[in-house]
Design an enzyme around this catalytic site. Structure first.
Site, PDB file in Angstrom:
ATOM      1  N   SER A  17     -42.663 -26.225   6.485  1.00  0.00           N
ATOM      2  CA  SER A  17     -42.102 -27.022   5.396  1.00  0.00           C
ATOM      3  C   SER A  17     -41.649 -28.393   5.922  1.00  0.00           C
ATOM      4  O   SER A  17     -42.454 -29.128   6.482  1.00  0.00           O
ATOM      5  CB  SER A  17     -40.976 -26.233   4.721  1.00  0.00           C
ATOM      6  OG  SER A  17     -40.684 -26.763   3.454  1.00  0.00           O
ATOM      7  N   PHE A  23     -32.818 -23.282  -3.995  1.00  0.00           N
ATOM      8  CA  PHE A  23     -33.979 -23.776  -3.247  1.00  0.00           C
ATOM      9  C   PHE A  23     -34.639 -22.622  -2.490  1.00  0.00           C
ATOM     10  O   PHE A  23     -35.868 -22.511  -2.444  1.00  0.00           O
ATOM     11  CB  PHE A  23     -33.519 -24.874  -2.281  1.00  0.00           C
ATOM     12  CG  PHE A  23     -34.639 -25.748  -1.781  1.00  0.00           C
ATOM     13  CD1 PHE A  23     -35.154 -26.761  -2.576  1.00  0.00           C
ATOM     14  CD2 PHE A  23     -35.172 -25.576  -0.514  1.00  0.00           C
ATOM     15  CE1 PHE A  23     -36.184 -27.589  -2.121  1.00  0.00           C
ATOM     16  CE2 PHE A  23     -36.199 -26.396  -0.049  1.00  0.00           C
ATOM     17  CZ  PHE A  23     -36.705 -27.405  -0.856  1.00  0.00           C
ATOM     18  N   ALA A  74     -34.531 -19.405  -3.336  1.00  0.00           N
ATOM     19  CA  ALA A  74     -35.171 -18.510  -4.311  1.00  0.00           C
ATOM     20  C   ALA A  74     -36.544 -19.053  -4.704  1.00  0.00           C
ATOM     21  O   ALA A  74     -37.510 -18.295  -4.859  1.00  0.00           O
ATOM     22  CB  ALA A  74     -34.278 -18.351  -5.538  1.00  0.00           C
ATOM     23  N   ASP A 102     -47.275 -20.359  -3.417  1.00  0.00           N
ATOM     24  CA  ASP A 102     -46.222 -21.318  -3.063  1.00  0.00           C
ATOM     25  C   ASP A 102     -45.904 -22.240  -4.242  1.00  0.00           C
ATOM     26  O   ASP A 102     -46.783 -22.926  -4.759  1.00  0.00           O
ATOM     27  CB  ASP A 102     -46.686 -22.145  -1.854  1.00  0.00           C
ATOM     28  CG  ASP A 102     -45.565 -22.926  -1.193  1.00  0.00           C
ATOM     29  OD1 ASP A 102     -44.550 -23.187  -1.859  1.00  0.00           O
ATOM     30  OD2 ASP A 102     -45.714 -23.266  -0.003  1.00  0.00           O
ATOM     31  N   HIS A 142     -43.836 -19.475  -0.081  1.00  0.00           N
ATOM     32  CA  HIS A 142     -43.509 -20.588   0.824  1.00  0.00           C
ATOM     33  C   HIS A 142     -43.136 -20.129   2.242  1.00  0.00           C
ATOM     34  O   HIS A 142     -42.978 -20.969   3.126  1.00  0.00           O
ATOM     35  CB  HIS A 142     -42.358 -21.406   0.212  1.00  0.00           C
ATOM     36  CG  HIS A 142     -42.154 -22.745   0.834  1.00  0.00           C
ATOM     37  ND1 HIS A 142     -43.113 -23.742   0.835  1.00  0.00           N
ATOM     38  CD2 HIS A 142     -41.088 -23.267   1.500  1.00  0.00           C
ATOM     39  CE1 HIS A 142     -42.646 -24.809   1.466  1.00  0.00           C
ATOM     40  NE2 HIS A 142     -41.426 -24.550   1.876  1.00  0.00           N
TER      41      HIS A 142
END
Length: 256
Positions: free
Chosen positions: A82, A143, A145, A207, A235
């Protein structure tokens, strides 16, 4: 000088540096660090201002990369998840001689949606920045979750992420805001056309933060890179699919 928290483990003949995502810390890798450290000399890092790397304010992407690089091995595979994917990419761009291979996980060279580019709507990121000042912990939890939504193991994966956040003191609001600013403004799509080291991009089909539509677009833009999509991951594929994730990295090791 402020110090980056850094832990080295394992006996492998190839160094692997793991960089976590926004709001988190290196504890997020505990689900796979034992397996990986049997193949690599593993470097677990808290990004500046996150986890145990205290005393940093908000940094630009370039400054964050330089701060991390100060304690890094001479040569390593750099893996970033990320936001960490942007940091690893920045290091590959500015210090290619230090990077044996670049791996980005659920990361985008441009997280923010632009013309004809799928991503997170800028007003969503701006909203997170606003909410951080109002209700810090709840915003971070929302964020997290988002990161696991849609997977078969969403609830337990979200719990694992939350446990990681709560294991250590929360980052300062300005550090979290600085991280969101990087996600909102940075665009490395064109610079990364020029990297020549092996480049592996890993994605989750489900994602919600890095849309899978970017995968074929980047395949075309970066023909020298390879992409792989975890069919049932969101994600955080290393949490939901640790065995598959581990196999991909061991296979990469054979090629560097």
């Amino acid at each position: 000088m402020n110090n980056i928290w850094w832990q080295t483990k394992g006996q492998g003949n190839v160094h692997l540096v793991l960089l976590h995502g926004w709001g988190l810390n290196a504890e997020v890798w505990r689900c796979i660090d034992e397996e990986l450290s049997s193949h690599f000399t593993l470097h677990l890092v808290d990004l500046p201002g996150f986890g145990r790397s205290r005393g940093f304010g908000a940094l630009s992407l370039a400054d964050m990369a330089e701060a991390v690089l100060r304690q890094a091995p001479d040569k390593a595979i750099w893996l970033g998840w990320s936001l960490g994917g942007l940091v690893a990419s920045q290091i590959a761009l500015t210090h290619p001689e230090r990077v044996q291979a670049l791996v980005t996980v659920a990361s985008s060279p441009c997280f923010s949606a632009r013309d004809e580019w799928p991503g997170i709507k800028p007003d969503v990121l701006a909203g997170f920045q606003q909410q951080l000042s109002d209700d810090f912990q709840r915003t971070v939890e929302r964020f997290l979750a988002l990161q696991t939504m849609g997977t078969e193991t969403a609830r337990q994966d979200a719990r694992a992420l939350k446990k990681t956040v709560l294991a250590l003191p929360m980052p300062e609001v300005d550090v979290l805001n600085g991280g969101l600013e990087i996600l909102k403004t940075v665009d490395l799509r064109l610079p990364l056309q020029n990297v020549s080291m092996p480049f592996l991009r890993l994605y989750g089909y489900l994602d919600g933060l890095v849309p899978r539509k970017v995968v074929p677009m980047l395949d075309k833009l970066w023909p020298h890179s390879e992409s792989y999509i975890f069919a049932k991951a969101a994600h955080a594929p290393f949490i939901s699919h640790p065995v598959e994730f581990h196999h991909l990295l061991v296979a990469l090791k054979q090629r560097v």
